[in-house]
Design a protein around this motif. Sequence first.
Motif, PDB file in Angstrom:
ATOM      1  N   PRO A 292       0.864  -1.263  -0.099  1.00 49.85           N
ATOM      2  CA  PRO A 292      -0.002  -0.069  -0.084  1.00 49.85           C
ATOM      3  C   PRO A 292       0.929   1.389   0.032  1.00 49.85           C
ATOM      4  O   PRO A 292       1.968   1.213   0.146  1.00 49.85           O
ATOM      5  CB  PRO A 292      -0.889  -0.140   1.172  1.00 49.85           C
ATOM      6  CG  PRO A 292      -0.700  -1.625   1.556  1.00 49.85           C
ATOM      7  CD  PRO A 292       0.655  -2.218   1.051  1.00 49.85           C
ATOM      8  N   ASP A 293       0.228   2.337  -0.430  1.00 52.63           N
ATOM      9  CA  ASP A 293       0.878   3.592  -0.419  1.00 52.63           C
ATOM     10  C   ASP A 293       1.145   4.388   1.018  1.00 52.63           C
ATOM     11  O   ASP A 293       2.236   4.864   1.197  1.00 52.63           O
ATOM     12  CB  ASP A 293       0.230   4.677  -1.386  1.00 52.63           C
ATOM     13  CG  ASP A 293       0.264   4.018  -2.851  1.00 52.63           C
ATOM     14  OD1 ASP A 293       1.229   3.303  -3.113  1.00 52.63           O
ATOM     15  OD2 ASP A 293      -0.523   4.387  -3.478  1.00 52.63           O
ATOM     16  N   ARG A 294       0.200   4.082   1.852  1.00 54.76           N
ATOM     17  CA  ARG A 294       0.356   4.693   3.055  1.00 54.76           C
ATOM     18  C   ARG A 294       1.310   4.029   3.879  1.00 54.76           C
ATOM     19  O   ARG A 294       0.919   2.817   4.383  1.00 54.76           O
ATOM     20  CB  ARG A 294      -1.263   4.752   3.735  1.00 54.76           C
ATOM     21  CG  ARG A 294      -1.986   5.637   3.166  1.00 54.76           C
ATOM     22  CD  ARG A 294      -3.287   5.551   3.825  1.00 54.76           C
ATOM     23  NE  ARG A 294      -3.328   6.078   5.017  1.00 54.76           N
ATOM     24  CZ  ARG A 294      -4.245   5.747   6.050  1.00 54.76           C
ATOM     25  NH1 ARG A 294      -5.285   5.173   5.614  1.00 54.76           N
ATOM     26  NH2 ARG A 294      -4.328   6.406   7.337  1.00 54.76           N
ATOM     27  N   PRO A 295       2.247   4.824   4.498  1.00 59.92           N
ATOM     28  CA  PRO A 295       3.412   3.933   5.399  1.00 59.92           C
ATOM     29  C   PRO A 295       2.728   3.268   6.513  1.00 59.92           C
ATOM     30  O   PRO A 295       3.323   2.334   6.722  1.00 59.92           O
ATOM     31  CB  PRO A 295       4.237   5.222   5.843  1.00 59.92           C
ATOM     32  CG  PRO A 295       4.103   6.322   4.787  1.00 59.92           C
ATOM     33  CD  PRO A 295       2.820   6.220   4.309  1.00 59.92           C
ATOM     34  N   ALA A 296       1.752   3.804   7.268  1.00 64.64           N
ATOM     35  CA  ALA A 296       1.045   3.252   8.381  1.00 64.64           C
ATOM     36  C   ALA A 296       0.678   1.822   8.173  1.00 64.64           C
ATOM     37  O   ALA A 296       0.656   0.835   9.080  1.00 64.64           O
ATOM     38  CB  ALA A 296       0.048   4.004   8.883  1.00 64.64           C
ATOM     39  N   ILE A 297       0.159   1.614   6.795  1.00 63.56           N
ATOM     40  CA  ILE A 297      -0.370   0.387   6.478  1.00 63.56           C
ATOM     41  C   ILE A 297       0.840  -0.295   5.481  1.00 63.56           C
ATOM     42  O   ILE A 297       0.986  -1.584   5.652  1.00 63.56           O
ATOM     43  CB  ILE A 297      -1.595   0.486   5.528  1.00 63.56           C
ATOM     44  CG1 ILE A 297      -2.675   1.361   6.351  1.00 63.56           C
ATOM     45  CG2 ILE A 297      -2.111  -0.890   5.074  1.00 63.56           C
ATOM     46  CD1 ILE A 297      -3.894   1.695   5.395  1.00 63.56           C
ATOM     47  N   ALA A 298       1.643   0.239   4.980  1.00 61.81           N
ATOM     48  CA  ALA A 298       2.584  -0.340   4.027  1.00 61.81           C
ATOM     49  C   ALA A 298       3.775  -1.151   4.893  1.00 61.81           C
ATOM     50  O   ALA A 298       4.155  -2.132   4.676  1.00 61.81           O
ATOM     51  CB  ALA A 298       3.262   0.640   3.143  1.00 61.81           C
TER      52      ALA A 298
ATOM     53  N   ALA B 225       7.535   2.734  -0.977  1.00 62.24           N
ATOM     54  CA  ALA B 225       7.898   3.729   0.139  1.00 62.24           C
ATOM     55  C   ALA B 225       9.300   3.108   0.855  1.00 62.24           C
ATOM     56  O   ALA B 225       9.355   2.016   1.412  1.00 62.24           O
ATOM     57  CB  ALA B 225       6.788   3.682   1.122  1.00 62.24           C
TER      58      ALA B 225
ATOM     59  N   ALA C 112       9.828   6.265   8.685  1.00 60.68           N
ATOM     60  CA  ALA C 112       8.783   6.973   8.294  1.00 60.68           C
ATOM     61  C   ALA C 112       8.436   8.459   8.573  1.00 60.68           C
ATOM     62  O   ALA C 112       7.955   9.296   8.227  1.00 60.68           O
ATOM     63  CB  ALA C 112       7.191   6.310   7.807  1.00 60.68           C
ATOM     64  N   ARG C 113       8.477   8.419  10.142  1.00 65.26           N
ATOM     65  CA  ARG C 113       8.054   9.563  10.825  1.00 65.26           C
ATOM     66  C   ARG C 113       9.218  10.462  10.879  1.00 65.26           C
ATOM     67  O   ARG C 113       8.952  11.715  10.748  1.00 65.26           O
ATOM     68  CB  ARG C 113       7.476   8.899  12.450  1.00 65.26           C
ATOM     69  CG  ARG C 113       7.520  10.408  13.335  1.00 65.26           C
ATOM     70  CD  ARG C 113       6.235  11.235  12.786  1.00 65.26           C
ATOM     71  NE  ARG C 113       5.920  12.212  13.745  1.00 65.26           N
ATOM     72  CZ  ARG C 113       6.460  13.460  13.619  1.00 65.26           C
ATOM     73  NH1 ARG C 113       7.358  13.815  12.723  1.00 65.26           N
ATOM     74  NH2 ARG C 113       6.257  14.360  14.512  1.00 65.26           N
TER      75      ARG C 113
END
Length: 327
Positions: free
Chosen positions: A86-92, A123, A175-176
């Motif tokens: 997925p594109d979103r880091p929280a899910i990827a 990502a 990511a953060r």
Amino acid sequence: MSELQVTDERRGAGRFVPELFVLALVAAVLLRPRVAGWFDSATLQTWSTVFVSITLQALPFLVLGVVVSGAVTAFVPSSLIARLLPDRPAIAVPSAGLAGAVFPGCECGSVPIAGRLTSLGAAPAAALAFMLSAPAINPVVMAATAVAFPGQPEMVLARFLASLAAAVVVGLLWARFGRGSWLRLPARPVTDGANRWDVFAGTARHDFLHAGGWLVVGAAAAAALQVLIPRSVITTVATNEWLAVLVLAGLAVLLALCSEADAFVAASLSQFSLTARLVFLVVGPAVDIKLIALQAGTFGRGFALRFAPLTFVVAVASALTFGWWLL
């Protein structure tokens, strides 16, 4: 530097190995009358027994691991893995961490795969989580851990959860707080234009020779620890839990063992607690001296200088958390 150039340099560095091996054999034959008595030593016989037992136990899993690693590198397109993330880091990031349990590979192979994922648009945090989890929680490593620690399934579960948690936490932290300028993206994919069977054979052969060499070094060091260091010193270190954790964490970084074989070395360190040995198993596949060099070559020196300390701290904390909970 292109892959072909790297391969040529490796061939160049190792082209004298057969001649050196022959010279060593000739020297051993000529010096045999003088050194034969050395091998009657009880200490050396104990060391050789421990060394051979560790090596023979680990070797089948090492062979299986490099075969699977070569197959994944040759026949599973990194573009497919990148598209599945997925594109979103929280899910990827968690998804990439879990993907490591499906796509087995050694530490050395996971670094270029992560580089290729980033070059294909994945990502970076997700690619880094995959890079950490793939060599630590894949089926071959889990099976080797189960064989090395018979009757202790909690050790397998603790290794899986601690390694996965460490990979995900490092990915989320990157990511953060990570910056794009810290990461140098690889210029191009590694295996483009090459015959897949050649890639498979070359990857498996390189990983076996590379990891096999480190396995021999690690087995020799573990055997030396057993026979050369006074029992009182080992007992003092092993009975101090914090000191034991620090010693085995540092040892994991220095020995740089292959993850398919490190469980057998950890099992041989029976004087230490299971939690300390779990730290050894979680830290080793995540950060060691050879990985730091590979990461510096793939993503840049600035990345390696920041990523290695972060990974070390998170891996130790994760192993302690799950070790004290499950072991």
